[in-house]
Design a protein around this motif. Structure first.
Motif, PDB file in Angstrom:
ATOM      1  N   TYR A   6       0.811  -1.207   0.000  1.00 29.62           N
ATOM      2  CA  TYR A   6       0.000   0.000   0.000  1.00 29.62           C
ATOM      3  C   TYR A   6       0.854   1.271   0.000  1.00 29.62           C
ATOM      4  O   TYR A   6       0.434   2.300  -0.528  1.00 29.62           O
ATOM      5  CB  TYR A   6      -0.931   0.000   1.203  1.00 29.62           C
ATOM      6  N   TYR A   7       2.038   1.208   0.585  1.00 26.16           N
ATOM      7  CA  TYR A   7       2.911   2.383   0.559  1.00 26.16           C
ATOM      8  C   TYR A   7       3.371   2.669  -0.871  1.00 26.16           C
ATOM      9  O   TYR A   7       3.416   3.823  -1.304  1.00 26.16           O
ATOM     10  CB  TYR A   7       4.117   2.164   1.474  1.00 26.16           C
ATOM     11  N   GLU A  18       0.799  10.920   8.793  1.00 24.67           N
ATOM     12  CA  GLU A  18      -0.606  10.965   8.384  1.00 24.67           C
ATOM     13  C   GLU A  18      -0.857  12.030   7.325  1.00 24.67           C
ATOM     14  O   GLU A  18      -1.569  11.798   6.349  1.00 24.67           O
ATOM     15  CB  GLU A  18      -1.477  11.228   9.603  1.00 24.67           C
ATOM     16  N   LEU A  56      -4.228   2.564   5.353  1.00 27.33           N
ATOM     17  CA  LEU A  56      -3.176   3.308   6.050  1.00 27.33           C
ATOM     18  C   LEU A  56      -3.681   4.498   6.849  1.00 27.33           C
ATOM     19  O   LEU A  56      -2.962   5.007   7.712  1.00 27.33           O
ATOM     20  CB  LEU A  56      -2.136   3.790   5.033  1.00 27.33           C
ATOM     21  N   ARG A  57      -4.894   4.964   6.596  1.00 31.35           N
ATOM     22  CA  ARG A  57      -5.376   6.146   7.313  1.00 31.35           C
ATOM     23  C   ARG A  57      -5.834   5.822   8.733  1.00 31.35           C
ATOM     24  O   ARG A  57      -5.856   6.683   9.602  1.00 31.35           O
ATOM     25  CB  ARG A  57      -6.523   6.816   6.551  1.00 31.35           C
ATOM     26  N   LYS A  61      -5.640  -0.306  11.550  1.00 25.97           N
ATOM     27  CA  LYS A  61      -5.407  -1.048  10.310  1.00 25.97           C
ATOM     28  C   LYS A  61      -3.938  -0.953   9.900  1.00 25.97           C
ATOM     29  O   LYS A  61      -3.332  -1.933   9.471  1.00 25.97           O
ATOM     30  CB  LYS A  61      -6.285  -0.479   9.184  1.00 25.97           C
ATOM     31  N   ARG A  62      -3.375   0.243  10.006  1.00 24.79           N
ATOM     32  CA  ARG A  62      -1.988   0.434   9.575  1.00 24.79           C
ATOM     33  C   ARG A  62      -1.035  -0.403  10.420  1.00 24.79           C
ATOM     34  O   ARG A  62      -0.093  -1.013   9.890  1.00 24.79           O
ATOM     35  CB  ARG A  62      -1.611   1.912   9.654  1.00 24.79           C
ATOM     36  N   THR A  63      -1.272  -0.466  11.723  1.00 24.12           N
ATOM     37  CA  THR A  63      -0.425  -1.282  12.591  1.00 24.12           C
ATOM     38  C   THR A  63      -0.501  -2.744  12.202  1.00 24.12           C
ATOM     39  O   THR A  63       0.518  -3.445  12.111  1.00 24.12           O
ATOM     40  CB  THR A  63      -0.842  -1.101  14.061  1.00 24.12           C
ATOM     41  N   TYR A  65      -1.358  -3.964   9.280  1.00 20.47           N
ATOM     42  CA  TYR A  65      -0.728  -4.134   7.971  1.00 20.47           C
ATOM     43  C   TYR A  65       0.798  -4.126   8.091  1.00 20.47           C
ATOM     44  O   TYR A  65       1.494  -4.936   7.473  1.00 20.47           O
ATOM     45  CB  TYR A  65      -1.191  -3.024   7.025  1.00 20.47           C
ATOM     46  N   ASP A  66       1.335  -3.200   8.893  1.00 22.06           N
ATOM     47  CA  ASP A  66       2.792  -3.113   9.060  1.00 22.06           C
ATOM     48  C   ASP A  66       3.351  -4.391   9.669  1.00 22.06           C
ATOM     49  O   ASP A  66       4.464  -4.810   9.334  1.00 22.06           O
ATOM     50  CB  ASP A  66       3.146  -1.916   9.937  1.00 22.06           C
TER      51      ASP A  66
END
Length: 299
Positions: A6-7, A18, A56-57, A61-63, A65-66
């Motif tokens: 996604y990045y 952010e 990612l927002r 979710k971002r944590t 995914y990472d």
């Protein structure tokens, strides 16, 4: 399911903040929006950008995914679920929610990778979600609704627990408000849908107000102009005063989200210099350079 970076989709580093992620999303969403872009494959790119931003927002979710990305997966590589699957309705890394996206906008057409990570596959009754069955009782889920649907109200169609349901969305519904569907949850319980606003490529929400960044050319900002501005109710004409600078905010009263009173739309000017496409346009820039000289920053 295949891993997605996604990045890379948003063109940002994994360390991006952010604000940087939001800026990249808005730039790419404007570029590939199906109503604007004529590029081949623009619609698919638009969907990919929306999916990346949705992942990612949100900090949870971002944590999650990472954590998965740290295992060294490359784009397109088959992802091996953690032991026991992605968890009973929690998604990878213990993200405790289910999500249903309705009403168009940024909430549609997510990949199997996204759905498997964040639980949407279970909410839709899709295959491959290795969750524990829930006991009978109330079922809670988040319902992401497009801003257009919030503005107009109406009915949206969702899929959950293997069923298709039409949900009436009140005009001006607030984030955090719960829509209750009696008897539509698991085991005959109630279905409680907590409303959240789906990300939008053109607008941000500030209470009842809508924020929109409007690109204007240097001459429009300097000389004034009347330009078309998108709103949730359709495009309107806006007068840009002469001698406007980047960041100037103009107000369209009553063009925000419905309420008591209705919100406004705040238009923030973004001065952009278009790239010259031919000799005449290049000469026009040269004339501007000669007219303003090298000390224009001091002025």
């Amino acid at each position: 399911m295949q891993f997605k970076d996604y990045y890379d989709t948003l063109g940002v580093e994994p360390s991006a903040g952010e604000a940087e992620i939001k800026t990249a999303y808005r730039r790419l969403a404007r570029k590939y929006h199906p109503d604007v872009s004529k590029e081949a494959g623009a619609e698919e790119r638009f969907k990919a950008v929306n999916e990346a931003y949705e992942a990612l927002r949100d900090p949870q979710k971002r944590t999650a995914y990472d954590q998965l990305r740290a295992r060294g997966y490359r784009p397109g590589e088959e992802v091996q679920p953690p032991p026991g699957g992605f968890g009973g309705g929690q998604g990878y890394g213990g993200v405790d929610f289910e999500e249903i996206f309705a009403g168009g906008g940024a909430g549609g057409g997510f990949s199997d990778f996204f759905e498997s990570m964040f639980g949407r596959g279970r909410a839709r009754g899709g295959p491959g979600f290795q969750g524990r069955p829930r006991p009978p009782g109330d079922t809670r889920a988040k319902l992401a609704i497009s801003l257009e649907t919030v503005f107009q109200g109406g009915s949206v169609r969702i899929g959950i627990n293997g069923k298709t349901l039409d949900v009436r969305v009140p005009k001006g519904v607030r984030e955090g408000q719960v829509i209750r569907l009696a008897g539509q949850g698991e085991g005959g319980g109630n279905l409680l849908l907590e409303v959240e606003y789906a990300a939008h490529p053109q607008f941000e929400v500030d209470g009842r107000n809508i924020i929109h960044q409007l690109p204007v050319a240097p001459w429009e900002a300097a000389l004034g102009a009347t330009v078309s501005v998108p709103t949730l109710g359709g495009p309107v004409e806006l007068k840009v005063p002469a001698k406007s600078e980047a960041g100037r905010k103009l107000r369209l009263r009553g063009r925000g989200l419905p309420g008591a009173p209705d919100g406004d739309q705040i238009v923030e000017l973004e001065v952009l210099a278009p790239t010259p496409q031919d000799t005449a346009q290049t000469q026009a820039y040269e004339a501007l350079r000669d007219a303003f000289g090298s000390d224009w920053r001091r002025a």
